[in-house]
Motif scaffolding. Sequence first.
Motif, mmCIF file in Angstrom:
data_model
loop_
_atom_site.group_PDB
_atom_site.id
_atom_site.type_symbol
_atom_site.label_atom_id
_atom_site.label_comp_id
_atom_site.label_asym_id
_atom_site.label_seq_id
_atom_site.Cartn_x
_atom_site.Cartn_y
_atom_site.Cartn_z
ATOM 1 N N THR A 160 8.558 -12.684 -2.414
ATOM 2 C CA THR A 160 7.500 -12.167 -1.547
ATOM 3 C C THR A 160 6.956 -10.889 -2.177
ATOM 4 O OG1 THR A 160 8.567 -13.095 0.416
ATOM 5 C CG2 THR A 160 6.917 -11.368 0.770
ATOM 6 N N ALA A 161 5.768 -10.974 -2.762
ATOM 7 C CA ALA A 161 5.186 -9.829 -3.463
ATOM 8 C C ALA A 161 4.539 -8.851 -2.495
ATOM 9 C CB ALA A 161 4.151 -10.313 -4.477
ATOM 10 N N VAL A 162 3.901 -9.376 -1.446
ATOM 11 C CA VAL A 162 3.273 -8.548 -0.408
ATOM 12 C C VAL A 162 3.732 -9.113 0.929
ATOM 13 C CG1 VAL A 162 1.103 -7.821 0.652
ATOM 14 C CG2 VAL A 162 1.292 -7.981 -1.848
ATOM 15 N N ASN A 163 4.231 -8.244 1.791
ATOM 16 C CA ASN A 163 4.920 -8.702 2.990
ATOM 17 C C ASN A 163 4.301 -8.114 4.262
ATOM 18 O OD1 ASN A 163 6.752 -9.613 4.862
ATOM 19 N ND2 ASN A 163 8.563 -8.853 3.807
ATOM 20 N N ALA A 164 3.462 -8.908 4.949
ATOM 21 C CA ALA A 164 2.934 -8.571 6.278
ATOM 22 C C ALA A 164 2.277 -7.188 6.313
ATOM 23 C CB ALA A 164 4.044 -8.658 7.322
ATOM 24 N N VAL A 165 1.328 -6.955 5.414
ATOM 25 C CA VAL A 165 0.677 -5.643 5.310
ATOM 26 C C VAL A 165 -0.519 -5.547 6.243
ATOM 27 C CG1 VAL A 165 -0.721 -4.199 3.773
ATOM 28 C CG2 VAL A 165 1.462 -5.123 2.977
ATOM 29 N N ASP A 166 -0.521 -4.511 7.066
ATOM 30 C CA ASP A 166 -1.667 -4.148 7.895
ATOM 31 C C ASP A 166 -2.254 -2.867 7.299
ATOM 32 O OD1 ASP A 166 -1.058 -6.253 9.638
ATOM 33 O OD2 ASP A 166 0.181 -4.973 10.905
ATOM 34 N N LEU A 167 -3.315 -3.013 6.532
ATOM 35 C CA LEU A 167 -3.931 -1.888 5.825
ATOM 36 C C LEU A 167 -5.296 -1.598 6.417
ATOM 37 C CD1 LEU A 167 -4.037 0.080 3.349
ATOM 38 C CD2 LEU A 167 -5.109 -1.801 2.088
ATOM 39 N N HIS A 168 -5.576 -0.326 6.694
ATOM 40 C CA HIS A 168 -6.862 0.070 7.259
ATOM 41 C C HIS A 168 -7.386 1.271 6.467
ATOM 42 C CE1 HIS A 168 -5.867 -2.635 10.495
ATOM 43 N NE2 HIS A 168 -4.757 -1.955 10.737
ATOM 44 N N VAL A 169 -8.536 1.091 5.833
ATOM 45 C CA VAL A 169 -9.132 2.149 5.014
ATOM 46 C C VAL A 169 -10.433 2.601 5.660
ATOM 47 C CG1 VAL A 169 -10.087 2.760 2.766
ATOM 48 C CG2 VAL A 169 -8.096 1.224 2.907
ATOM 49 N N PRO A 170 -10.509 3.856 6.109
ATOM 50 C CA PRO A 170 -11.729 4.346 6.752
ATOM 51 C C PRO A 170 -12.880 4.485 5.762
ATOM 52 C CG PRO A 170 -9.817 5.740 7.262
ATOM 53 C CD PRO A 170 -9.415 4.843 6.137
ATOM 54 N N ALA A 171 -14.082 4.211 6.224
ATOM 55 C CA ALA A 171 -15.277 4.403 5.402
ATOM 56 C C ALA A 171 -15.397 5.874 5.019
ATOM 57 C CB ALA A 171 -16.519 3.963 6.174
ATOM 58 N N GLY A 172 -15.763 6.107 3.759
ATOM 59 C CA GLY A 172 -15.970 7.474 3.281
ATOM 60 C C GLY A 172 -14.718 8.207 2.866
ATOM 61 N N SER A 173 -13.575 7.550 2.913
ATOM 62 C CA SER A 173 -12.320 8.220 2.563
ATOM 63 C C SER A 173 -12.026 8.104 1.073
ATOM 64 C CB SER A 173 -11.152 7.623 3.363
ATOM 65 O OG SER A 173 -10.983 6.253 3.038
ATOM 66 N N ARG A 174 -11.069 8.894 0.622
ATOM 67 C CA ARG A 174 -10.467 8.726 -0.699
ATOM 68 C C ARG A 174 -9.018 8.343 -0.436
ATOM 69 N NH1 ARG A 174 -13.073 13.783 -1.625
ATOM 70 N NH2 ARG A 174 -11.089 14.862 -1.940
ATOM 71 N N PHE A 175 -8.755 7.046 -0.554
ATOM 72 C CA PHE A 175 -7.480 6.476 -0.118
ATOM 73 C C PHE A 175 -6.602 6.200 -1.329
ATOM 74 C CE2 PHE A 175 -4.465 3.347 1.297
ATOM 75 C CZ PHE A 175 -4.269 3.593 2.653
ATOM 76 N N GLY A 176 -5.395 6.735 -1.321
ATOM 77 C CA GLY A 176 -4.447 6.511 -2.401
ATOM 78 C C GLY A 176 -3.378 5.528 -1.992
ATOM 79 N N LEU A 177 -3.267 4.419 -2.733
ATOM 80 C CA LEU A 177 -2.230 3.428 -2.488
ATOM 81 C C LEU A 177 -1.127 3.664 -3.512
ATOM 82 C CD1 LEU A 177 -1.515 0.952 -0.734
ATOM 83 C CD2 LEU A 177 -2.568 -0.470 -2.510
ATOM 84 N N LEU A 178 -0.038 4.244 -3.054
ATOM 85 C CA LEU A 178 1.053 4.648 -3.925
ATOM 86 C C LEU A 178 2.201 3.657 -3.850
ATOM 87 C CD1 LEU A 178 1.601 8.503 -3.480
ATOM 88 C CD2 LEU A 178 1.524 7.280 -5.665
ATOM 89 N N GLY A 179 2.919 3.551 -4.946
ATOM 90 C CA GLY A 179 4.124 2.728 -4.944
ATOM 91 C C GLY A 179 4.656 2.604 -6.349
ATOM 92 N N PRO A 180 5.965 2.433 -6.481
ATOM 93 C CA PRO A 180 6.539 2.241 -7.821
ATOM 94 C C PRO A 180 6.053 0.947 -8.444
ATOM 95 C CG PRO A 180 8.178 1.823 -6.124
ATOM 96 C CD PRO A 180 6.988 2.383 -5.419
ATOM 97 N N ASN A 181 6.210 0.820 -9.741
ATOM 98 C CA ASN A 181 5.863 -0.425 -10.414
ATOM 99 C C ASN A 181 6.613 -1.583 -9.759
ATOM 100 O OD1 ASN A 181 4.209 0.832 -12.325
ATOM 101 N ND2 ASN A 181 5.953 1.303 -13.642
ATOM 102 N N GLY A 182 5.897 -2.669 -9.473
ATOM 103 C CA GLY A 182 6.520 -3.820 -8.842
ATOM 104 C C GLY A 182 6.554 -3.776 -7.327
ATOM 105 N N SER A 183 5.896 -2.792 -6.720
ATOM 106 C CA SER A 183 5.949 -2.665 -5.257
ATOM 107 C C SER A 183 4.949 -3.565 -4.548
ATOM 108 C CB SER A 183 5.700 -1.213 -4.850
ATOM 109 O OG SER A 183 4.402 -0.789 -5.262
ATOM 110 N N GLY A 184 4.029 -4.201 -5.301
ATOM 111 C CA GLY A 184 3.060 -5.105 -4.689
ATOM 112 C C GLY A 184 1.645 -4.580 -4.634
ATOM 113 N N LYS A 185 1.398 -3.409 -5.212
ATOM 114 C CA LYS A 185 0.073 -2.788 -5.132
ATOM 115 C C LYS A 185 -1.008 -3.665 -5.766
ATOM 116 C CE LYS A 185 0.912 0.940 -7.467
ATOM 117 N NZ LYS A 185 2.202 0.490 -8.016
ATOM 118 N N THR A 186 -0.767 -4.109 -6.991
ATOM 119 C CA THR A 186 -1.789 -4.877 -7.704
ATOM 120 C C THR A 186 -2.045 -6.226 -7.034
ATOM 121 O OG1 THR A 186 -1.304 -3.795 -9.816
ATOM 122 C CG2 THR A 186 -2.410 -5.929 -9.905
#
Length: 309
Positions: free
Chosen positions: A20-46
């Motif tokens: 399971t590379a990505v597990n039940a993610v509820d992601l909300h990015v507000p308009a106009g923001s500078r949003f950083g998605l952080l995580g170690p290598n292999g955490s599922g970001k890409t």
Amino acid sequence: MTTGLVISTAGLTKRFGHVTAVNAVDLHVPAGSRFGLLGPNGSGKTTLVRMLLGLVHPTSGSVEMLGRAMPRHSASVLPRVGAIVEGPAAWPHLSGRANLRLLDAAGSGGRRRDRRARIEDALQRVGLGGIDRRPVRAYSLGMRQRLAIAAALLRGPELLLLDEPTNGLDPRGIGEVRDLLIALNERGTTVVLSSHLLTEVEALCTRIGVMDAGRLVLTDDLETLRTPTGQVLLRSPHPAAVVGLLDGQVLERSGDTVVVREDDPAALNARLVAAGIAVTELTPLRRSLEQVVLAVTGAGSDRMDRRGR
């Protein structure tokens, strides 16, 4: 899509076989923001970014981007999005300008007669205005990364999705890209930066999401996350007097710098002034982003760096 969001996911999940590379993610990015998605290598970001762009179909869950369901409406959404995913891609035997001409022609929404101006503007923005006719295979990694960012900017996107955009850049180049992204954001572009580099996310982003083992384990504004520690750093030309006055509160001393335990910096300052002790700096200490991330991610996670690779 909830009003004011450019990205909204619900239960987004991706499995590759038994992994399971990505597990039940509820992601909300507000308009106009500078949003950083952080995580170690292999955490599922890409994988998450690829699902947002419709490059990978989710096993379950849903994605909305710029108000439209993805990937169903990718034809109308993607021309409004600039992206870098998994490093710079290009036709290596062609020049940088030739690459951008092909990418621009393959896109939609821009007029052909404006193509040259768009390309030159994008190259200037990323510091490649002076490139010659050399093929991309002769570029350094940093130059190829800049070219990828230029490609992402060609259409004047409403949303930028960038996966490790400063990889291969020297410190000056990293600073230039950061300044560019802040300027674009101030003109209305939402920026989403996926990275394992704490310093870059901390320097650029106003809101943070942290991934660990495929899960989104934390989302909040950076300023909220960096809560006071109950400690104050102060500098004084009379550090011995400070230590004498605040003996029970002193945590460490180095030269003219003293760190003390205190929840009320104003009261501390008043006490020092009343004792006739000059103070040249008094700064409440806050949790670093590194401390926040380490508190919510697994101890065995692979590489969350404060510096570039």
